[in-house]
Design a protein around this motif. Structure first.
Motif, mmCIF file in Angstrom:
data_model
loop_
_atom_site.group_PDB
_atom_site.id
_atom_site.type_symbol
_atom_site.label_atom_id
_atom_site.label_comp_id
_atom_site.label_asym_id
_atom_site.label_seq_id
_atom_site.Cartn_x
_atom_site.Cartn_y
_atom_site.Cartn_z
ATOM 1 N N PHE A 214 2.392 6.542 -11.838
ATOM 2 C CA PHE A 214 1.692 7.654 -11.195
ATOM 3 C C PHE A 214 0.342 7.181 -10.671
ATOM 4 O O PHE A 214 -0.061 7.513 -9.566
ATOM 5 C CB PHE A 214 1.492 8.821 -12.179
ATOM 6 C CG PHE A 214 2.650 9.764 -12.242
ATOM 7 C CD1 PHE A 214 2.545 11.050 -11.754
ATOM 8 C CD2 PHE A 214 3.861 9.362 -12.785
ATOM 9 C CE1 PHE A 214 3.616 11.926 -11.804
ATOM 10 C CE2 PHE A 214 4.933 10.224 -12.843
ATOM 11 C CZ PHE A 214 4.819 11.512 -12.353
ATOM 12 N N GLY A 215 -0.355 6.385 -11.465
ATOM 13 C CA GLY A 215 -1.639 5.844 -11.025
ATOM 14 C C GLY A 215 -1.470 4.876 -9.873
ATOM 15 O O GLY A 215 -2.218 4.911 -8.898
ATOM 16 N N GLN A 216 -0.478 4.038 -9.953
ATOM 17 C CA GLN A 216 -0.205 3.036 -8.927
ATOM 18 C C GLN A 216 0.158 3.699 -7.593
ATOM 19 O O GLN A 216 -0.209 3.221 -6.531
ATOM 20 C CB GLN A 216 0.954 2.161 -9.422
ATOM 21 C CG GLN A 216 1.248 0.947 -8.606
ATOM 22 C CD GLN A 216 2.381 0.131 -9.251
ATOM 23 O OE1 GLN A 216 3.031 0.565 -10.195
ATOM 24 N NE2 GLN A 216 2.606 -1.040 -8.739
ATOM 25 N N TYR A 217 0.873 4.821 -7.652
ATOM 26 C CA TYR A 217 1.299 5.529 -6.447
ATOM 27 C C TYR A 217 0.400 6.725 -6.114
ATOM 28 O O TYR A 217 0.710 7.503 -5.217
ATOM 29 C CB TYR A 217 2.760 5.990 -6.591
ATOM 30 C CG TYR A 217 3.737 4.904 -6.194
ATOM 31 C CD1 TYR A 217 4.378 4.946 -4.965
ATOM 32 C CD2 TYR A 217 3.998 3.833 -7.029
ATOM 33 C CE1 TYR A 217 5.257 3.951 -4.591
ATOM 34 C CE2 TYR A 217 4.877 2.833 -6.671
ATOM 35 C CZ TYR A 217 5.505 2.888 -5.443
ATOM 36 O OH TYR A 217 6.377 1.897 -5.064
ATOM 37 N N LEU B 99 1.910 17.128 -8.118
ATOM 38 C CA LEU B 99 3.370 17.043 -8.224
ATOM 39 C C LEU B 99 4.011 18.196 -7.470
ATOM 40 O O LEU B 99 3.434 19.265 -7.407
ATOM 41 C CB LEU B 99 3.803 17.092 -9.690
ATOM 42 C CG LEU B 99 3.345 15.936 -10.564
ATOM 43 C CD1 LEU B 99 3.836 16.149 -11.997
ATOM 44 C CD2 LEU B 99 3.851 14.615 -10.045
ATOM 45 N N PRO B 100 5.196 17.962 -6.934
ATOM 46 C CA PRO B 100 5.901 16.700 -6.858
ATOM 47 C C PRO B 100 5.321 15.808 -5.756
ATOM 48 O O PRO B 100 4.581 16.284 -4.894
ATOM 49 C CB PRO B 100 7.335 17.108 -6.495
ATOM 50 C CG PRO B 100 7.156 18.370 -5.722
ATOM 51 C CD PRO B 100 5.966 19.053 -6.318
ATOM 52 N N MET B 101 5.666 14.550 -5.791
ATOM 53 C CA MET B 101 5.302 13.612 -4.725
ATOM 54 C C MET B 101 6.499 12.692 -4.534
ATOM 55 O O MET B 101 7.098 12.235 -5.500
ATOM 56 C CB MET B 101 4.063 12.810 -5.067
ATOM 57 C CG MET B 101 3.677 11.831 -3.974
ATOM 58 S SD MET B 101 2.021 11.167 -4.202
ATOM 59 C CE MET B 101 1.218 11.863 -2.785
ATOM 60 N N SER B 102 6.850 12.457 -3.272
ATOM 61 C CA SER B 102 8.045 11.673 -2.969
ATOM 62 C C SER B 102 7.758 10.570 -1.962
ATOM 63 O O SER B 102 6.905 10.735 -1.080
ATOM 64 C CB SER B 102 9.145 12.584 -2.398
ATOM 65 O OG SER B 102 9.461 13.614 -3.301
ATOM 66 N N PHE B 103 8.492 9.474 -2.114
ATOM 67 C CA PHE B 103 8.414 8.337 -1.197
ATOM 68 C C PHE B 103 9.834 7.936 -0.828
ATOM 69 O O PHE B 103 10.712 7.891 -1.685
ATOM 70 C CB PHE B 103 7.719 7.136 -1.856
ATOM 71 C CG PHE B 103 6.260 7.341 -2.116
ATOM 72 C CD1 PHE B 103 5.312 6.898 -1.209
ATOM 73 C CD2 PHE B 103 5.836 7.977 -3.274
ATOM 74 C CE1 PHE B 103 3.960 7.079 -1.456
ATOM 75 C CE2 PHE B 103 4.486 8.168 -3.524
ATOM 76 C CZ PHE B 103 3.545 7.718 -2.617
ATOM 77 N N GLY C 25 0.825 -1.201 0.000
ATOM 78 C CA GLY C 25 0.000 0.000 0.000
ATOM 79 C C GLY C 25 0.854 1.244 0.000
ATOM 80 O O GLY C 25 2.078 1.180 -0.083
ATOM 81 N N LEU C 26 0.209 2.400 0.126
ATOM 82 C CA LEU C 26 0.913 3.669 0.021
ATOM 83 C C LEU C 26 1.070 4.391 1.359
ATOM 84 O O LEU C 26 1.597 5.502 1.404
ATOM 85 C CB LEU C 26 0.185 4.577 -0.970
ATOM 86 C CG LEU C 26 0.101 4.027 -2.391
ATOM 87 C CD1 LEU C 26 -0.720 4.951 -3.281
ATOM 88 C CD2 LEU C 26 1.491 3.820 -2.977
#
Length: 194
Positions: free
Chosen positions: A152-155, A160-164, A49-50
């Motif tokens: 992008f869809g999966q996460y 934007l931006p988005m970071s993990f 999951g996220l």
């Protein structure tokens, strides 16, 4: 006499084939066991999951240089993933210190800069932008697939931006929507390297 000799040759061939089959079976088993052991050492176990604490969803994308890259093949190193585009102002603001961190920590952390390729004017423009700013971090291309970019869809990288930030086991330890702050970013990286 001829029949006896044919039977001997046939028996020898049968034993030889059985020996080869056994050797191949053992070899395949040993290779698979080594592969499973390696995968077990780098794959996350638990819920995918996220949210922080979840196993990061796996993906496979192509780099701007044309190489295939899979997240789960991180060799037990932490990973920083950043979703960005050249037209995104906040993305442009954070890229200089991401580049600086990449130069300093690239041996300890994977840096994957995932470009929203389907939203760009052209791939040539993306390459020119990277060259103009002398960015050398790995850039992954996220093409459009059935009305949605793959990763992008999966996460769920809508803004934007988005970071993990993902630890050695493949677990999400930080998730940042919006622009990164340089000091906090460096602290995050240092924390995941411990």
């Amino acid at each position: 006499m001829k029949e006896y000799r044919h039977m001997q040759i046939r028996n020898i061939l049968i034993f030889l084939l059985i020996g080869i089959a056994i050797a191949l079976t053992i070899g395949v088993y040993m290779v698979q066991e080594d592969k499973d052991e390696l995968q077990a050492s780098i794959q996350c176990t638990g819920e995918i999951g996220l949210e922080v604490g979840n196993c990061a969803p796996d993906f496979m994308l192509t780099t701007i240089d044309g190489e295939s890259l899979r997240l789960s093949e991180s060799n037990g190193k932490p990973t920083f993933i950043n979703f960005w585009a050249t037209w995104c102002g906040y993305c442009r603001d954070e890229m200089p210190f991401i580049q600086k961190a990449y130069e300093q920590y690239k041996d300890q952390i994977h840096f994957y800069m995932v470009n929203a390729t389907s939203t760009e004017t052209s791939l040539a423009d993306v390459k020119k932008y990277l060259d103009d700013h002398q960015y050398s971090f790995p850039v992954l291309l996220d093409p459009k697939k059935e009305n949605q970019t793959v990763t992008f869809g999966q996460y769920e990288a809508i803004g934007l931006p988005m970071s993990f930030l993902i630890d050695r086991e493949g677990r999400i330890v930080q998730k940042v929507g919006g622009a990164l702050e340089e000091k906090k970013f460096i602290q995050m990286l240092k924390q995941v390297m411990k």
